[in-house]
Scaffold this active site. Structure first.
Site, PDB file in Angstrom:
ATOM      1  N   PRO A   9       0.841  -1.195   0.000  1.00 52.88           N
ATOM      2  CA  PRO A   9       0.000   0.000   0.000  1.00 52.88           C
ATOM      3  C   PRO A   9       0.883   1.254   0.000  1.00 52.88           C
ATOM      4  CG  PRO A   9       0.090  -0.990   2.195  1.00 52.88           C
ATOM      5  CD  PRO A   9       0.773  -1.941   1.257  1.00 52.88           C
ATOM      6  N   MET A  10       0.596   2.182  -0.897  1.00 54.65           N
ATOM      7  CA  MET A  10       1.392   3.423  -0.959  1.00 54.65           C
ATOM      8  C   MET A  10       0.492   4.626  -1.208  1.00 54.65           C
ATOM      9  SD  MET A  10       4.864   2.246  -2.899  1.00 54.65           S
ATOM     10  CE  MET A  10       4.035   1.181  -4.071  1.00 54.65           C
ATOM     11  N   THR A  11       0.474   5.514  -0.235  1.00 53.16           N
ATOM     12  CA  THR A  11      -0.326   6.730  -0.330  1.00 53.16           C
ATOM     13  C   THR A  11       0.131   7.561  -1.514  1.00 53.16           C
ATOM     14  OG1 THR A  11      -0.744   6.772   2.009  1.00 53.16           O
ATOM     15  CG2 THR A  11      -0.852   8.885   0.884  1.00 53.16           C
ATOM     16  N   HIS A  71      -5.222  -1.230   8.312  1.00 58.35           N
ATOM     17  CA  HIS A  71      -3.894  -0.637   8.542  1.00 58.35           C
ATOM     18  C   HIS A  71      -3.668  -0.441  10.048  1.00 58.35           C
ATOM     19  CE1 HIS A  71      -0.313   1.623   8.230  1.00 58.35           C
ATOM     20  NE2 HIS A  71      -0.654   2.549   7.370  1.00 58.35           N
ATOM     21  N   GLY A  72      -2.942  -1.377  10.619  1.00 58.31           N
ATOM     22  CA  GLY A  72      -2.640  -1.281  12.059  1.00 58.31           C
ATOM     23  C   GLY A  72      -1.172  -0.970  12.311  1.00 58.31           C
ATOM     24  N   HIS A  84       2.708   1.414  11.646  1.00 53.48           N
ATOM     25  CA  HIS A  84       3.443   2.666  11.358  1.00 53.48           C
ATOM     26  C   HIS A  84       3.070   3.875  12.207  1.00 53.48           C
ATOM     27  CE1 HIS A  84       3.900   0.853   7.004  1.00 53.48           C
ATOM     28  NE2 HIS A  84       4.468   0.117   7.942  1.00 53.48           N
ATOM     29  N   TYR A 140      -0.002   4.996  13.192  1.00 58.16           N
ATOM     30  CA  TYR A 140      -1.314   5.634  13.003  1.00 58.16           C
ATOM     31  C   TYR A 140      -2.251   5.163  14.123  1.00 58.16           C
ATOM     32  CZ  TYR A 140       0.622   7.131   8.564  1.00 58.16           C
ATOM     33  OH  TYR A 140       1.420   7.717   7.613  1.00 58.16           O
TER      34      TYR A 140
HETATM   35  C1  LIG Z   1       5.273   6.677  -1.264  1.00 56.72           C
HETATM   36  C2  LIG Z   1       4.974   5.689  -0.192  1.00 56.72           C
HETATM   37  C3  LIG Z   1       3.731   5.703   0.420  1.00 56.72           C
HETATM   38  C4  LIG Z   1       3.405   4.761   1.414  1.00 56.72           C
HETATM   39  N1  LIG Z   1       2.147   4.750   1.950  1.00 56.72           N
HETATM   40  C5  LIG Z   1       1.781   3.734   2.776  1.00 56.72           C
HETATM   41  C6  LIG Z   1       0.419   3.574   3.166  1.00 56.72           C
HETATM   42  O1  LIG Z   1      -0.502   4.304   2.762  1.00 56.72           O
HETATM   43  N2  LIG Z   1       0.126   2.548   4.003  1.00 56.72           N
HETATM   44  C7  LIG Z   1       1.075   1.700   4.484  1.00 56.72           C
HETATM   45  O2  LIG Z   1       0.768   0.794   5.248  1.00 56.72           O
HETATM   46  N3  LIG Z   1       2.374   1.816   4.094  1.00 56.72           N
HETATM   47  C8  LIG Z   1       2.736   2.792   3.238  1.00 56.72           C
HETATM   48  N4  LIG Z   1       4.028   2.853   2.776  1.00 56.72           N
HETATM   49  C9  LIG Z   1       4.996   1.789   3.147  1.00 56.72           C
HETATM   50  C10 LIG Z   1       4.997   0.690   2.064  1.00 56.72           C
HETATM   51  O3  LIG Z   1       3.768  -0.017   2.045  1.00 56.72           O
HETATM   52  C11 LIG Z   1       6.132  -0.322   2.279  1.00 56.72           C
HETATM   53  O4  LIG Z   1       5.962  -0.958   3.522  1.00 56.72           O
HETATM   54  C12 LIG Z   1       7.504   0.321   2.228  1.00 56.72           C
HETATM   55  O5  LIG Z   1       7.617   1.167   1.083  1.00 56.72           O
HETATM   56  C13 LIG Z   1       8.622  -0.716   2.185  1.00 56.72           C
HETATM   57  O6  LIG Z   1       8.499  -1.506   1.026  1.00 56.72           O
HETATM   58  P1  LIG Z   1       9.510  -1.285  -0.241  1.00 56.72           P
HETATM   59  O7  LIG Z   1      10.903  -1.334   0.352  1.00 56.72           O
HETATM   60  O8  LIG Z   1       9.211  -2.434  -1.141  1.00 56.72           O
HETATM   61  O9  LIG Z   1       9.220   0.056  -0.817  1.00 56.72           O
HETATM   62  C14 LIG Z   1       4.377   3.806   1.815  1.00 56.72           C
HETATM   63  C15 LIG Z   1       5.639   3.808   1.195  1.00 56.72           C
HETATM   64  C16 LIG Z   1       5.936   4.723   0.199  1.00 56.72           C
HETATM   65  C17 LIG Z   1       7.287   4.651  -0.474  1.00 56.72           C
END
Ligand SMILES: Cc1cc2nc3c(=O)[nH]c(=O)nc-3n(C[C@H](O)[C@H](O)[C@H](O)COP(=O)(O)O)c2cc1C
Length: 362
Positions: free
Chosen positions: A27-29, A169-170, A172, A174
């Site tokens: 998930p990525m915002t 989403h539990g 980070h 929040y």
């Molecule tokens: C741009 C961005 C937005 C993110 N937004 C969320 C989010 O909305 N919810 C969440 O649980 N994690 C979020 N994360 C964390 C990612 O889900 C993931 O755990 C983290 O990027 C590590 O994985 P990666 O090394 O493959 O990027 C975000 C990460 C990035 C880079």
């Protein structure tokens, strides 16, 4: 030819979820949905990754309640217009053979008040967003009931829109995680206290969602030891504590745990090579996803190389049965065809993730 990650490419079958492979999009915002309504560009963004072979798309965090949103351009999982827009996105992803679940989110105190003029102050379990940092209002009993209802409604809406499940989403730091974390949950009532007391909020959310949609609809739960407020924070310091933490969530009806770590290859506790996801699977018997640093440089820190052969390392974890799959975040921002290229033995043709991808998020 790059080596095929053969185990990652095997289908995943559980009673609530069937996937063509073991690779999920993390998930990525994005914050690219004006008035919180996801548009055609959002649909195209997810569709591209489904066409590129991703087994399971987990959407950006989607607020379930007006007070749970971080900012005005983050797409909600409530309101008729948003839900109709999400339904169109789900249909597009399904059309190209993908599966998609929304991440259901309440940010608690981590919201941008400038985006919500005149709205109530941010809320949190005990009026602090991190140790020693007073912020907003303490949640009352009726606020808590309203939030449980909002998660349950969002789960029903997701089912009605055709999503293949939901992720709660539990993680980070929040709202849900602030209940878990001893440093930010100072409550003396039934929503605080010892580790099990602090999991009650999350367990009741899962139970409320489960009641709403019945046993067959996939509900997964994301949690992390680390918090954005403190990367060294720990909810559980040993396997015994982790077992106590996970039991109420498992009993409440979680189908799969998504265990968020920043470096998936690191052992969680001394004396065993298992990472957080590996321990979670061993302790609960539920399937798990691991995440953090697959084919991308170290998260958040100044650019440092990722683990060499991180894809092969993740593949081995699946082959050994320690985890059931991996979530991939930034590497899939860099190249929507990341899965397809690995599957074709063309891993060296992948467009690598670059910091600039974080601003385009295309
Ligand atoms: C741009 C961005 C937005 C993110 N937004 C969320 C989010 O909305 N919810 C969440 O649980 N994690 C979020 N994360 C964390 C990612 O889900 C993931 O755990 C983290 O990027 C590590 O994985 P990666 O090394 O493959 O990027 C975000 C990460 C990035 C880079």
């Amino acid at each position: 030819m790059t080596p095929l990650p053969a185990s990652l490419l095997k289908p995943f079958v559980s009673p609530t979820l069937v996937l063509r492979n073991r690779i999920a999009m993390a998930p990525m915002t994005r914050g690219k949905s004006p008035r919180a309504v996801p548009g055609a560009d959002v649909a195209a963004y997810y569709r591209r990754r489904a066409e590129g072979g991703v087994g399971l798309l987990i959407t950006e965090g989607t607020p379930v309640h007006p007070l749970g949103s971080p900012g005005a351009s983050v797409p909600n999982m409530f309101g008729e217009e948003c839900l109709a827009a999400w339904k169109r996105i789900v249909d597009e992803v399904h059309c190209v053979g993908g599966k998609i679940i929304p991440q259901l989110w309440h940010v608690g105190p981590l919201r941008n008040p400038r985006d919500f003029p005149g709205s109530r102050l941010p809320v949190s379990p005990s009026g602090i967003g991190k140790p020693g940092d007073p912020v907003g209002e303490v949640l009352t009993e009726s606020d808590i009931a309203e939030i449980l209802r909002a998660f349950a409604d969002a789960t029903r809406h997701a089912k009605e829109a055709g999503f293949d499940g939901v992720e709660i989403h539990g993680a980070h730091g929040y709202l849900i995680d602030l209940f878990f974390w001893q440093a930010t949950n100072l409550r003396r009532d039934a929503w605080g206290g010892d580790l099990v007391g602090r999991t009650r909020f999350a367990a009741e959310i899962v139970r409320a969602c489960r009641r709403e949609v019945g046993p067959g609809f996939h509900i997964q739960f994301r949690y992390s030891q680390w918090k954005q407020q403190d990367y060294t924070a720990k909810l559980a310091r040993d396997p015994g504590e982790l077992a106590r933490f996970l039991e109420p969530l498992t009993d409440a009806g979680v189908d799969l745990f998504h265990c968020s770590s920043r470096r998936f290859w690191e052992a969680e506790f001394e004396g065993s090579p298992l990472n957080l996801a590996g321990w979670t699977k061993k302790l609960t018997g539920r399937p798990v996803l691991t995440v953090g640093g697959v084919d991308a440089e170290r998260f958040v820190e100044p650019a440092q190389p990722c683990l060499p052969d991180s894809v092969a390392a993740a593949d081995l974890m699946v082959a050994r049965g320690e985890v059931d799959g991996v979530a991939v975040g930034r590497a899939l921002l860099g190249d929507p065809r990341w899965v397809e290229k690995w599957a074709a033995g063309a891993g060296d043709e992948i467009r690598r993730f670059a910091k600039a991808d974080l601003s385009t998020l295309a």
